[in-house]
Design a protein around this motif. Structure first.
Motif, PDB file in Angstrom:
ATOM      1  N   ASP A   1       9.319  -3.861  -9.586  1.00 41.49           N
ATOM      2  CA  ASP A   1       8.019  -4.144 -10.178  1.00 41.49           C
ATOM      3  C   ASP A   1       6.944  -3.587  -9.254  1.00 41.49           C
ATOM      4  OD1 ASP A   1       6.735  -5.940 -12.495  1.00 41.49           O
ATOM      5  OD2 ASP A   1       5.464  -6.060 -10.722  1.00 41.49           O
ATOM      6  N   ILE A   2       5.901  -3.046  -9.843  1.00 41.00           N
ATOM      7  CA  ILE A   2       4.790  -2.498  -9.053  1.00 41.00           C
ATOM      8  C   ILE A   2       3.477  -3.019  -9.596  1.00 41.00           C
ATOM      9  CG2 ILE A   2       6.014  -0.376  -8.410  1.00 41.00           C
ATOM     10  CD1 ILE A   2       4.403   1.070 -10.615  1.00 41.00           C
TER      11      ILE A   2
ATOM     12  N   PHE B   1       2.059   5.483   0.564  1.00 37.69           N
ATOM     13  CA  PHE B   1       3.382   5.580  -0.055  1.00 37.69           C
ATOM     14  C   PHE B   1       4.315   6.482   0.742  1.00 37.69           C
ATOM     15  CE2 PHE B   1       6.678   7.055  -2.911  1.00 37.69           C
ATOM     16  CZ  PHE B   1       7.089   5.867  -3.507  1.00 37.69           C
ATOM     17  N   TYR B   2       3.807   7.581   1.284  1.00 31.60           N
ATOM     18  CA  TYR B   2       4.685   8.492   2.006  1.00 31.60           C
ATOM     19  C   TYR B   2       5.314   7.826   3.229  1.00 31.60           C
ATOM     20  CZ  TYR B   2       1.144   9.367   5.653  1.00 31.60           C
ATOM     21  OH  TYR B   2       0.260   9.240   6.697  1.00 31.60           O
ATOM     22  N   GLU B   3       4.685   6.754   3.738  1.00 30.51           N
ATOM     23  CA  GLU B   3       5.223   6.064   4.907  1.00 30.51           C
ATOM     24  C   GLU B   3       6.388   5.141   4.553  1.00 30.51           C
ATOM     25  OE1 GLU B   3       1.794   5.308   8.010  1.00 30.51           O
ATOM     26  OE2 GLU B   3       1.071   4.774   6.001  1.00 30.51           O
ATOM     27  N   ILE B   4       6.482   4.758   3.287  1.00 37.68           N
ATOM     28  CA  ILE B   4       7.600   3.909   2.868  1.00 37.68           C
ATOM     29  C   ILE B   4       8.546   4.643   1.927  1.00 37.68           C
ATOM     30  CG2 ILE B   4       6.269   1.767   3.142  1.00 37.68           C
ATOM     31  CD1 ILE B   4       5.915   1.759   0.065  1.00 37.68           C
ATOM     32  N   ALA B   5       8.242   5.915   1.647  1.00 33.88           N
ATOM     33  CA  ALA B   5       9.000   6.674   0.647  1.00 33.88           C
ATOM     34  C   ALA B   5      10.490   6.748   0.971  1.00 33.88           C
ATOM     35  CB  ALA B   5       8.416   8.075   0.516  1.00 33.88           C
ATOM     36  N   LYS B   6      10.838   6.964   2.238  1.00 32.06           N
ATOM     37  CA  LYS B   6      12.251   7.091   2.616  1.00 32.06           C
ATOM     38  C   LYS B   6      13.006   5.808   2.324  1.00 32.06           C
ATOM     39  CE  LYS B   6      15.312   8.321   6.455  1.00 32.06           C
ATOM     40  NZ  LYS B   6      15.390   8.736   7.884  1.00 32.06           N
ATOM     41  N   GLU B   7      12.411   4.673   2.694  1.00 30.75           N
ATOM     42  CA  GLU B   7      13.080   3.390   2.459  1.00 30.75           C
ATOM     43  C   GLU B   7      13.199   3.101   0.966  1.00 30.75           C
ATOM     44  OE1 GLU B   7      12.910  -1.216   4.145  1.00 30.75           O
ATOM     45  OE2 GLU B   7      11.323   0.216   4.667  1.00 30.75           O
TER      46      GLU B   7
ATOM     47  N   TYR C   1      -3.248   9.187 -13.477  1.00 38.85           N
ATOM     48  CA  TYR C   1      -4.521   8.951 -12.798  1.00 38.85           C
ATOM     49  C   TYR C   1      -4.461   7.790 -11.796  1.00 38.85           C
ATOM     50  CZ  TYR C   1      -5.791  11.576 -16.968  1.00 38.85           C
ATOM     51  OH  TYR C   1      -5.838  12.518 -17.966  1.00 38.85           O
ATOM     52  N   GLY C   2      -3.539   6.835 -11.993  1.00 40.04           N
ATOM     53  CA  GLY C   2      -3.485   5.650 -11.146  1.00 40.04           C
ATOM     54  C   GLY C   2      -2.567   5.822  -9.949  1.00 40.04           C
ATOM     55  N   LYS C   3      -2.628   4.826  -9.059  1.00 31.46           N
ATOM     56  CA  LYS C   3      -1.804   4.826  -7.852  1.00 31.46           C
ATOM     57  C   LYS C   3      -1.210   3.434  -7.652  1.00 31.46           C
ATOM     58  CE  LYS C   3      -1.880   7.821  -5.073  1.00 31.46           C
ATOM     59  NZ  LYS C   3      -0.973   8.982  -4.848  1.00 31.46           N
ATOM     60  N   ILE C   4      -0.131   3.371  -6.877  1.00 31.48           N
ATOM     61  CA  ILE C   4       0.562   2.111  -6.604  1.00 31.48           C
ATOM     62  C   ILE C   4      -0.177   1.340  -5.517  1.00 31.48           C
ATOM     63  CG2 ILE C   4       2.708   1.100  -5.726  1.00 31.48           C
ATOM     64  CD1 ILE C   4       4.173   3.538  -6.916  1.00 31.48           C
ATOM     65  N   THR C   5      -0.335   0.022  -5.740  1.00 36.28           N
ATOM     66  CA  THR C   5      -0.947  -0.844  -4.724  1.00 36.28           C
ATOM     67  C   THR C   5       0.050  -1.837  -4.130  1.00 36.28           C
ATOM     68  OG1 THR C   5      -1.656  -2.425  -6.411  1.00 36.28           O
ATOM     69  CG2 THR C   5      -3.218  -0.693  -5.808  1.00 36.28           C
ATOM     70  N   GLU C   6       1.160  -2.049  -4.828  1.00 40.43           N
ATOM     71  CA  GLU C   6       2.195  -2.963  -4.317  1.00 40.43           C
ATOM     72  C   GLU C   6       3.518  -2.630  -4.987  1.00 40.43           C
ATOM     73  OE1 GLU C   6       2.522  -7.676  -3.160  1.00 40.43           O
ATOM     74  OE2 GLU C   6       1.818  -7.199  -5.185  1.00 40.43           O
ATOM     75  N   ILE C   7       4.610  -2.791  -4.246  1.00 39.06           N
ATOM     76  CA  ILE C   7       5.931  -2.504  -4.802  1.00 39.06           C
ATOM     77  C   ILE C   7       6.931  -3.540  -4.318  1.00 39.06           C
ATOM     78  CG2 ILE C   7       6.461  -0.899  -2.910  1.00 39.06           C
ATOM     79  CD1 ILE C   7       8.169   0.707  -4.930  1.00 39.06           C
ATOM     80  N   ALA C   8       7.814  -3.953  -5.219  1.00 34.15           N
ATOM     81  CA  ALA C   8       8.913  -4.864  -4.863  1.00 34.15           C
ATOM     82  C   ALA C   8      10.195  -4.338  -5.491  1.00 34.15           C
ATOM     83  CB  ALA C   8       8.620  -6.278  -5.358  1.00 34.15           C
ATOM     84  N   ILE C   9      11.268  -4.325  -4.715  1.00 33.11           N
ATOM     85  CA  ILE C   9      12.573  -3.848  -5.197  1.00 33.11           C
ATOM     86  C   ILE C   9      13.618  -4.892  -4.830  1.00 33.11           C
ATOM     87  CG2 ILE C   9      14.308  -2.027  -5.093  1.00 33.11           C
ATOM     88  CD1 ILE C   9      12.090  -0.131  -4.119  1.00 33.11           C
ATOM     89  N   LEU C  10      14.391  -5.343  -5.807  1.00 32.74           N
ATOM     90  CA  LEU C  10      15.489  -6.288  -5.587  1.00 32.74           C
ATOM     91  C   LEU C  10      16.783  -5.622  -6.034  1.00 32.74           C
ATOM     92  CD1 LEU C  10      13.705  -9.460  -6.992  1.00 32.74           C
ATOM     93  CD2 LEU C  10      14.159  -8.962  -4.596  1.00 32.74           C
ATOM     94  N   ILE C  11      17.725  -5.485  -5.111  1.00 29.93           N
ATOM     95  CA  ILE C  11      19.027  -4.875  -5.436  1.00 29.93           C
ATOM     96  C   ILE C  11      19.974  -5.965  -5.911  1.00 29.93           C
ATOM     97  CG2 ILE C  11      20.927  -3.475  -4.587  1.00 29.93           C
ATOM     98  CD1 ILE C  11      18.191  -2.061  -4.716  1.00 29.93           C
ATOM     99  N   HIS C  12      20.479  -5.788  -7.125  1.00 30.17           N
ATOM    100  CA  HIS C  12      21.284  -6.796  -7.815  1.00 30.17           C
ATOM    101  C   HIS C  12      22.654  -6.203  -8.105  1.00 30.17           C
ATOM    102  CE1 HIS C  12      22.472  -9.659 -10.954  1.00 30.17           C
ATOM    103  NE2 HIS C  12      21.427 -10.423 -10.633  1.00 30.17           N
ATOM    104  N   ASP C  13      23.729  -6.899  -7.713  1.00 31.90           N
ATOM    105  CA  ASP C  13      25.081  -6.364  -7.900  1.00 31.90           C
ATOM    106  C   ASP C  13      25.710  -6.771  -9.223  1.00 31.90           C
ATOM    107  OD1 ASP C  13      25.716  -9.009  -7.534  1.00 31.90           O
ATOM    108  OD2 ASP C  13      26.939  -8.698  -5.730  1.00 31.90           O
ATOM    109  N   GLY C  14      24.920  -7.358 -10.101  1.00 28.74           N
ATOM    110  CA  GLY C  14      25.433  -7.844 -11.374  1.00 28.74           C
ATOM    111  C   GLY C  14      25.656  -9.339 -11.376  1.00 28.74           C
TER     112      GLY C  14
END
Length: 443
Positions: free
Chosen positions: A6-7, A67-73, A16-29
């Protein structure tokens, strides 16, 4: 595994817009096995309305990583996983755009929990995350914040997995394209589209037309609109599509003409390139008190019919300059100073009055010659049907359809079957492109 994302953003369109917050949850099912959350400095201002909705202000993201600072992760968490989100193409389009701007790419399988919920839990009044959370008793103490909505999406995904009877696998099939469809568009509406020539209409939840297009194969063209490669630029449109209607035309010329008319009539918000201007300036012919014929450019006014109309003053003047040169006319009689015409490589030599009048008469007649009466014949909407476009004395009258048994020998007969449409410069541009491709009858 599923990467449930979710962002929060500065606007509704990735273009035109940009991301201000990002959350990622890895779910194995079965459960969440990894998570990531970060505010993001969008490198632009956050609108007040967005701050009111999300609570994220310019001050909060000032020291946040870009974003480029967290892009790799972010890439490491997403790579090899199924990208899941509520209205997946919204989140996917923003993240894809960020990677594109860094010279990278994002190409993942996607699952949309809006479309999955519609399939697995049919008949609910609303499939927004807030309404689904209320319906299923999912608590969300941080609505419109990335991690709060991501955790609510995880609980919804758990319910979808528990009640799945094969829908998830069906969505993930390579040829399914389910995730590419607009979140609020029934799949059957898309599946029932024809591969025929016509005009199509994207409509919102109230039936209002958002976009008008034409296609030789309607379904294939619309599939292209919804393709993953187009998602960044079309997401703002896709989110609002609830229905698609269409009008079969049979012939590509008819489709072009109907599309042009409908865009002018409806002025859909997502049609940009084809909102063609109307004729605003005209070339007028008159005779002065000395008996000399003159030409001048003026604004089109009701009750004053020009010999030729244009969408701008510049276009009218360009035509008039060429017209004077082609017919060797006196530029002073055409509202063009002789001194100016020298810059265009034209010098007028005085002529006898009668000779000049005759030359002017021939020049004006050449404009009248363009006002021909003819019709273009083409394919119809069904076998045994033909289409006709009628131009009368240089003016576009409209188009219609007739059976093969119809003779159409007279102009009156053609007028009876043609539906009248407005004349404008754009339709003549369209018709001229098809003159060599269509059978022409002149009158």
């Amino acid at each position: 595994m599923y990467a449930i994302v979710d962002i929060e953003t500065t606007g509704s369109s990735a273009a035109y817009g940009k991301i201000t917050e990002i959350a990622i949850l890895i779910h194995d099912g079965k459960r969440v096995v990894d998570e990531f959350q970060s505010l993001v400095n969008p490198e632009c201002g956050i609108p007040i309305g967005i701050t009111s909705l999300t609570g994220i202000s310019n001050e909060m993201v000032y020291d946040a990583p870009k974003f480029y600072e967290i892009a790799k992760e972010v890439h490491q968490l997403l790579e090899g996983n199924i990208f899941v989100a509520h209205n997946v193409n919204f989140d996917y389009s923003f993240i894809k755009k960020e990677f594109q701007e860094l010279g990278g790419n994002l190409n993942l399988n996607k699952l949309c929990t809006v479309r999955l919920s519609r399939k697995i839990f049919p008949g609910l009044k609303s499939y927004s995350l807030g309404r689904l959370s209320e319906h299923f008793g999912i608590e969300n103490g941080a609505r419109h914040r990335a991690m709060g909505d991501a955790r609510a999406t995880v609980e919804l995904m758990d319910l979808l997995i528990q009640n799945d009877t094969g829908q998830i696998d069906q969505f993930l099939k390579r040829n399914s394209k389910e995730a590419d469809l607009p979140p609020n568009l029934p799949k059957k509406t898309f599946e029932d589209l024809p591969e025929l020539t016509g005009v199509y209409y994207f409509r919102d939840e109230h039936g209002k037309v958002l976009y008008v297009g034409k296609a030789n194969k309607i379904k294939a063209r619309i599939r292209n609109h919804f393709s993953a490669t187009d998602v960044v630029y079309k997401q703002g449109l896709k989110d609002q599509i609830y229905d698609i209607s269409y009008e079969l035309c049979g012939d590509e010329l008819i489709a072009f003409l109907l599309e042009s008319f409908e865009i002018k009539r409806l002025f859909p918000p997502f049609n940009k390139a084809q909102k063609y201007p109307s004729a605003k300036y005209g070339l007028y012919h008159y005779e002065d008190v000395r008996g000399f014929h003159r030409l001048s450019i003026g604004k089109v006014q009701k009750g004053h019919v020009p010999v030729k109309a244009f969408t701008s003053f510049d276009k009218a003047r360009t035509f008039l300059i060429q017209f004077v040169k082609e017919h060797n006319l006196d530029p002073e009689l055409c509202s063009l100073p002789a001194s100016m015409m020298k810059y265009f490589g034209y010098s007028f030599k005085d002529s006898e009055k009668e000779e000049l009048k005759e030359r002017f008469k021939i020049a004006i007649a050449s404009l009248d010659d363009a006002k021909q009466t003819y019709c273009l014949l083409g394919e119809g909407r069904t076998i045994g049907e033909k289409s006709v476009v009628l131009v009368e004395e240089g003016a576009y009258k409209g188009f219609g359809f007739f059976d093969n048994d119809f003779k159409g020998d007279s102009l009156d007969e053609l007028r009876d079957i043609v539906q009248v449409y407005p004349d404008n410069p754009e339709v003549h541009r369209i018709i001229n492109q098809f003159k060599e491709k269509r059978q022409i009858l002149t009158f």
